[in-house]
Write a protein that holds these residues in place. Sequence first.
Motif, PDB file in Angstrom:
ATOM      1  N   PRO A   1      30.715  43.992  33.475  1.00  0.00           N
ATOM      2  CA  PRO A   1      31.617  43.352  34.087  1.00  0.00           C
ATOM      3  C   PRO A   1      31.983  43.643  35.669  1.00  0.00           C
ATOM      4  N   GLN A   2      32.209  42.699  36.438  1.00  0.00           N
ATOM      5  CA  GLN A   2      32.653  42.928  37.958  1.00  0.00           C
ATOM      6  C   GLN A   2      33.948  42.341  38.055  1.00  0.00           C
ATOM      7  N   LEU A   3      34.697  43.237  38.930  1.00  0.00           N
ATOM      8  CA  LEU A   3      36.059  42.401  39.196  1.00  0.00           C
ATOM      9  C   LEU A   3      36.030  42.563  40.925  1.00  0.00           C
ATOM     10  N   PHE A   4      36.906  41.524  41.394  1.00  0.00           N
ATOM     11  CA  PHE A   4      36.758  41.059  42.815  1.00  0.00           C
ATOM     12  C   PHE A   4      38.089  41.030  43.019  1.00  0.00           C
ATOM     13  N   PHE A   5      38.488  41.788  44.326  1.00  0.00           N
ATOM     14  CA  PHE A   5      39.887  42.186  44.797  1.00  0.00           C
ATOM     15  C   PHE A   5      39.656  41.391  46.308  1.00  0.00           C
ATOM     16  N   MET A   6      40.139  40.452  46.584  1.00  0.00           N
ATOM     17  CA  MET A   6      40.043  39.770  47.856  1.00  0.00           C
ATOM     18  C   MET A   6      41.522  39.174  48.435  1.00  0.00           C
ATOM     19  N   PRO A   7      42.196  40.412  48.938  1.00  0.00           N
ATOM     20  CA  PRO A   7      43.461  40.074  49.579  1.00  0.00           C
ATOM     21  C   PRO A   7      43.428  39.547  50.811  1.00  0.00           C
ATOM     22  N   VAL A  41      39.990  46.389  32.990  1.00  0.00           N
ATOM     23  CA  VAL A  41      39.036  47.813  32.717  1.00  0.00           C
ATOM     24  C   VAL A  41      39.265  48.158  31.341  1.00  0.00           C
ATOM     25  N   ARG A  42      40.541  48.307  30.958  1.00  0.00           N
ATOM     26  CA  ARG A  42      40.871  48.394  29.522  1.00  0.00           C
ATOM     27  C   ARG A  42      39.917  47.642  28.531  1.00  0.00           C
ATOM     28  N   LEU A  43      40.321  46.329  28.802  1.00  0.00           N
ATOM     29  CA  LEU A  43      39.526  45.120  28.249  1.00  0.00           C
ATOM     30  C   LEU A  43      38.028  45.319  28.182  1.00  0.00           C
ATOM     31  N   ALA A  44      37.480  45.648  29.287  1.00  0.00           N
ATOM     32  CA  ALA A  44      35.851  45.938  29.309  1.00  0.00           C
ATOM     33  C   ALA A  44      35.580  47.128  28.520  1.00  0.00           C
ATOM     34  N   LEU A  45      36.468  48.347  28.814  1.00  0.00           N
ATOM     35  CA  LEU A  45      35.877  49.713  28.020  1.00  0.00           C
ATOM     36  C   LEU A  45      36.138  49.410  26.383  1.00  0.00           C
ATOM     37  N   ASN A  46      37.227  48.778  25.969  1.00  0.00           N
ATOM     38  CA  ASN A  46      37.219  48.496  24.736  1.00  0.00           C
ATOM     39  C   ASN A  46      36.459  47.405  23.867  1.00  0.00           C
ATOM     40  N   ASN A  47      36.012  46.330  24.696  1.00  0.00           N
ATOM     41  CA  ASN A  47      35.334  45.238  24.336  1.00  0.00           C
ATOM     42  C   ASN A  47      34.145  44.882  24.953  1.00  0.00           C
ATOM     43  N   GLU A  49      31.080  43.789  24.366  1.00  0.00           N
ATOM     44  CA  GLU A  49      30.412  42.713  23.837  1.00  0.00           C
ATOM     45  C   GLU A  49      31.014  41.291  24.380  1.00  0.00           C
ATOM     46  N   ILE A  50      32.258  41.388  24.713  1.00  0.00           N
ATOM     47  CA  ILE A  50      33.074  40.190  25.039  1.00  0.00           C
ATOM     48  C   ILE A  50      32.162  39.703  26.488  1.00  0.00           C
ATOM     49  N   PHE A  51      31.835  40.735  27.318  1.00  0.00           N
ATOM     50  CA  PHE A  51      31.379  40.408  28.674  1.00  0.00           C
ATOM     51  C   PHE A  51      30.027  40.582  28.819  1.00  0.00           C
ATOM     52  N   GLN A  52      29.087  40.749  27.614  1.00  0.00           N
ATOM     53  CA  GLN A  52      27.675  40.743  27.930  1.00  0.00           C
ATOM     54  C   GLN A  52      27.141  39.539  28.006  1.00  0.00           C
ATOM     55  N   THR A  53      27.368  38.522  27.368  1.00  0.00           N
ATOM     56  CA  THR A  53      27.096  37.163  27.293  1.00  0.00           C
ATOM     57  C   THR A  53      27.522  36.556  28.725  1.00  0.00           C
ATOM     58  N   SER A  54      28.643  36.535  28.945  1.00  0.00           N
ATOM     59  CA  SER A  54      29.395  36.026  30.113  1.00  0.00           C
ATOM     60  C   SER A  54      28.945  36.452  31.344  1.00  0.00           C
ATOM     61  N   SER A  55      28.661  37.666  31.388  1.00  0.00           N
ATOM     62  CA  SER A  55      28.056  38.529  32.675  1.00  0.00           C
ATOM     63  C   SER A  55      26.749  37.887  33.013  1.00  0.00           C
ATOM     64  N   GLU A  56      25.834  37.843  31.728  1.00  0.00           N
ATOM     65  CA  GLU A  56      24.646  37.634  31.840  1.00  0.00           C
ATOM     66  C   GLU A  56      24.584  36.072  32.367  1.00  0.00           C
ATOM     67  N   HIS A  57      25.319  35.169  31.917  1.00  0.00           N
ATOM     68  CA  HIS A  57      25.382  33.769  32.489  1.00  0.00           C
ATOM     69  C   HIS A  57      25.882  33.777  34.031  1.00  0.00           C
ATOM     70  N   GLU A  58      26.876  34.469  34.270  1.00  0.00           N
ATOM     71  CA  GLU A  58      27.461  34.549  35.521  1.00  0.00           C
ATOM     72  C   GLU A  58      26.256  34.921  36.546  1.00  0.00           C
TER      73      GLU A  58
END
Length: 87
Positions: A1-7, A41-47, A49-58
């Motif tokens: 997963p990627q996170l973007f911070f763009m203040p 980050v905690r969500l991605a590390l602990n789960n 599988e949640i991001f695999q399909t959505s990341s591939e789609h994105e």
Amino acid sequence: PQLFFMPDYEQIKNIRGFIEDYKSILPGKEIFDFDEFKKEVRLALNNPEIFQTSSEHEREKLLNHYYDYSFGKSSCEAFTEFIKDKI
């Protein structure tokens, strides 16, 4: 997963502008503060599988947007031809 911070996104958008609003095709989530960053980050590390399909789609959506081969050539080749034609 990627996170973007763009203040400074809105400031740059208003001063310089962008060719397109790339926020709509980001291959990940925009975050707005450090607490949200830690949570994601905690969500991605602990789960993961949640991001695999959505990341591939994105990623696929992004690649299709910038590297459309459906008309027989890469966007770089098409852009090069366009520039050569103009000069």
